[in-house]
Design a protein around this motif. Structure first.
Motif, PDB file in Angstrom:
ATOM      1  N   SER A 242       0.892  -1.324  -0.019  1.00 37.64           N
ATOM      2  CA  SER A 242      -0.099  -0.040  -0.297  1.00 37.64           C
ATOM      3  C   SER A 242       0.993   1.259  -0.015  1.00 37.64           C
ATOM      4  O   SER A 242       1.922   1.223   0.604  1.00 37.64           O
ATOM      5  N   PHE A 244       0.907   3.336   2.074  1.00 33.66           N
ATOM      6  CA  PHE A 244       1.205   3.857   3.380  1.00 33.66           C
ATOM      7  C   PHE A 244       2.055   3.220   4.050  1.00 33.66           C
ATOM      8  O   PHE A 244       1.698   2.968   5.301  1.00 33.66           O
ATOM      9  N   GLU A 246       2.859  -0.113   4.046  1.00 35.24           N
ATOM     10  CA  GLU A 246       2.769  -1.738   4.433  1.00 35.24           C
ATOM     11  C   GLU A 246       3.011  -2.386   3.307  1.00 35.24           C
ATOM     12  O   GLU A 246       2.794  -2.165   2.097  1.00 35.24           O
ATOM     13  N   GLN A 263       4.915  -2.850   8.639  1.00 36.98           N
ATOM     14  CA  GLN A 263       4.483  -1.620   8.645  1.00 36.98           C
ATOM     15  C   GLN A 263       5.733  -0.607   8.904  1.00 36.98           C
ATOM     16  O   GLN A 263       6.644  -0.934   9.079  1.00 36.98           O
ATOM     17  N   LYS A 291      -2.895   6.939  -3.504  1.00 34.36           N
ATOM     18  CA  LYS A 291      -2.944   7.374  -2.348  1.00 34.36           C
ATOM     19  C   LYS A 291      -4.098   8.060  -1.749  1.00 34.36           C
ATOM     20  O   LYS A 291      -4.404   8.261  -0.552  1.00 34.36           O
ATOM     21  N   ARG A 293      -6.666   6.989  -2.125  1.00 32.14           N
ATOM     22  CA  ARG A 293      -8.073   6.034  -1.494  1.00 32.14           C
ATOM     23  C   ARG A 293      -7.839   5.912  -0.075  1.00 32.14           C
ATOM     24  O   ARG A 293      -6.676   6.197   0.752  1.00 32.14           O
ATOM     25  N   THR A 294      -8.843   5.049   0.452  1.00 34.74           N
ATOM     26  CA  THR A 294      -8.651   4.773   2.029  1.00 34.74           C
ATOM     27  C   THR A 294      -7.587   3.561   2.047  1.00 34.74           C
ATOM     28  O   THR A 294      -7.233   2.834   1.176  1.00 34.74           O
ATOM     29  N   ARG A 295      -7.194   3.454   3.162  1.00 33.59           N
ATOM     30  CA  ARG A 295      -6.028   2.421   3.669  1.00 33.59           C
ATOM     31  C   ARG A 295      -6.666   0.972   3.232  1.00 33.59           C
ATOM     32  O   ARG A 295      -5.787   0.305   2.723  1.00 33.59           O
ATOM     33  N   ASP A 296      -7.904   0.681   3.348  1.00 28.16           N
ATOM     34  CA  ASP A 296      -8.349  -0.462   3.147  1.00 28.16           C
ATOM     35  C   ASP A 296      -8.459  -0.737   1.707  1.00 28.16           C
ATOM     36  O   ASP A 296      -8.701  -1.877   0.953  1.00 28.16           O
ATOM     37  N   ALA A 298      -6.353   0.811  -0.752  1.00 29.70           N
ATOM     38  CA  ALA A 298      -5.341   1.398  -1.463  1.00 29.70           C
ATOM     39  C   ALA A 298      -4.198   0.126  -1.777  1.00 29.70           C
ATOM     40  O   ALA A 298      -3.230   0.148  -2.235  1.00 29.70           O
ATOM     41  N   TRP A 299      -4.629  -0.995  -1.289  1.00 24.24           N
ATOM     42  CA  TRP A 299      -3.790  -2.185  -1.552  1.00 24.24           C
ATOM     43  C   TRP A 299      -3.514  -2.589  -3.051  1.00 24.24           C
ATOM     44  O   TRP A 299      -4.645  -2.586  -3.870  1.00 24.24           O
TER      45      TRP A 299
END
Length: 359
Positions: A242, A244, A246, A263, A291, A293-296, A298-299
């Motif tokens: 991601s 972020f 991760e 992480q 970037k 998108r939301t964390r969930d 953005a994978w």
């Protein structure tokens, strides 16, 4: 057509050929005025396109041919090349040159080693000017060069004890058969093209990642005994990243589902000077949109063959930074940046192209 150079970094050269050997037995090497390229294109599995600065492994480098840029293209057995280089790990000096013997083109690797003479000198052979060890081509052919007299007879002599030890040098030449490739035979070979990556991320240490990947691959094999598992069985590892910081690696079968997660990793920023369109191109790039998108959501995920992925991670023995570029459900591109001891020197980059399997 001429090529010769002194090998300044035998360790890197040996580790590089060793990591490529995990993927293929043959490599295409291109020497020219500006750089050295190593390309591996196996029938199955990951491709490698490595571009090394000349001073990262060579010095006193000289290449001449009748092609633009003085390019010389060679097809070389990685097995024989790596074996020859391994014998030079402890050498005081080593050099490489393109030569020919009986009409067969060869890469001759000349190794000089220092041997420490003991207080009691062992029996020696007299009258031997060129002792060659029998070997079948294209295996490397060691040549031990000595100069101990001109008498044609061979005799053993016991030398008297000497009072002080001394250093002596031994020169060995390893000859590796090669195939010279015509320029027109390689002009049509190009690096794979991929769409814009969705995520760029700096991977954790590859040797750590390799240990975990191999453990997951063995756990997912259909047999409880991995050593006797069906060689044709393909274990798919799921890699995700991601924007972020991760990164995840996992495997899922009917019997198990396991996953490891990192992480706090680094997502490198795009350089506007390297992106088409400059600043505007960066704003419209797929990774920039990811970037937002939301964390969930953005994978970015790819599925790779477990054994092939494990072999790719063998490049971790070279050290350096590894940036992974994820093209969601399409491909994974690894850029391995090798460290260069000289400041201001050009970077050496190994590029791995790994195709993603469908879900």
């Amino acid at each position: 057509m001429r090529f010769r150079a002194a090998i300044r970094n035998i360790y890197t050269f040996t580790k590089l050929t060793g990591s490529l050997l995990l993927l293929s037995k043959v490599v295409w090497i291109r020497f020219d005025n500006d750089q050295v390229r190593f390309t591996v294109i196996p029938e199955r599995g990951s491709q490698v396109w490595a571009v090394l600065s000349i001073d990262s492994i060579f010095e006193d480098y000289s290449v001449t041919s009748n092609t633009p840029g003085n390019a010389i293209n060679l097809q070389v057995s990685l097995t024989h090349l790596n074996r020859a280089l391994r014998s030079a790990i402890n050498a005081t000096s080593a050099s490489i040159r393109l030569t020919k013997k009986d009409g067969i083109p060869l890469l001759a690797i000349t190794i000089t080693t220092a041997t420490f003479a003991s207080l009691h000198r062992p029996p020696t052979l007299e009258g031997v000017n060129d002792l060659r060890l029998p070997s079948e081509a294209p295996n490397p052919t060691p040549t031990v060069e000595t100069n101990q007299g001109n008498d044609d007879s061979i005799s053993f002599q016991d030398q008297p004890p000497i009072s002080m030890p001394s250093d002596r040098e031994t020169t060995i030449t390893q000859s590796v058969a090669v195939t010279v490739l015509a320029p027109q035979s390689v002009d049509s070979i190009h690096e794979p093209t991929c769409r814009e990556p969705d995520v760029h991320i700096l991977l954790p240490p590859l040797l750590q990642l390799k240990a975990i990947s191999e453990r997951f691959t063995k756990l997912a094999l259909p047999s409880s005994n991995a050593a006797v598992a069906d060689e044709n069985h393909s274990t798919r590892l799921i890699l995700s990243a991601s924007p972020f910081g991760e990164f995840k690696i996992g495997v899922q079968t009917a019997a198990c589902k396991i996953e490891s997660k990192w992480q706090g990793l680094t997502n490198p920023e795009l350089d506007p000077t390297q992106v088409e369109g400059g600043e505007e191109g960066v704003r419209e790039h797929a990774s920039t949109k990811q970037k937002n998108r939301t964390r969930d959501e953005a994978w970015s995920t790819v599925r790779v063959e477990g054994r092939d992925w494990g072999r790719v991670l063998g490049v971790g023995r070279l050290g350096g930074r590894v940036v992974a570029c994820f093209c969601d459900d399409h491909a994974l591109i690894l850029y391995v940046y090798l460290e260069n001891d000289e400041s201001g020197a050009d970077d050496s980059v190994l590029t791995y192209y790994i195709t993603s399997y469908s879900q």
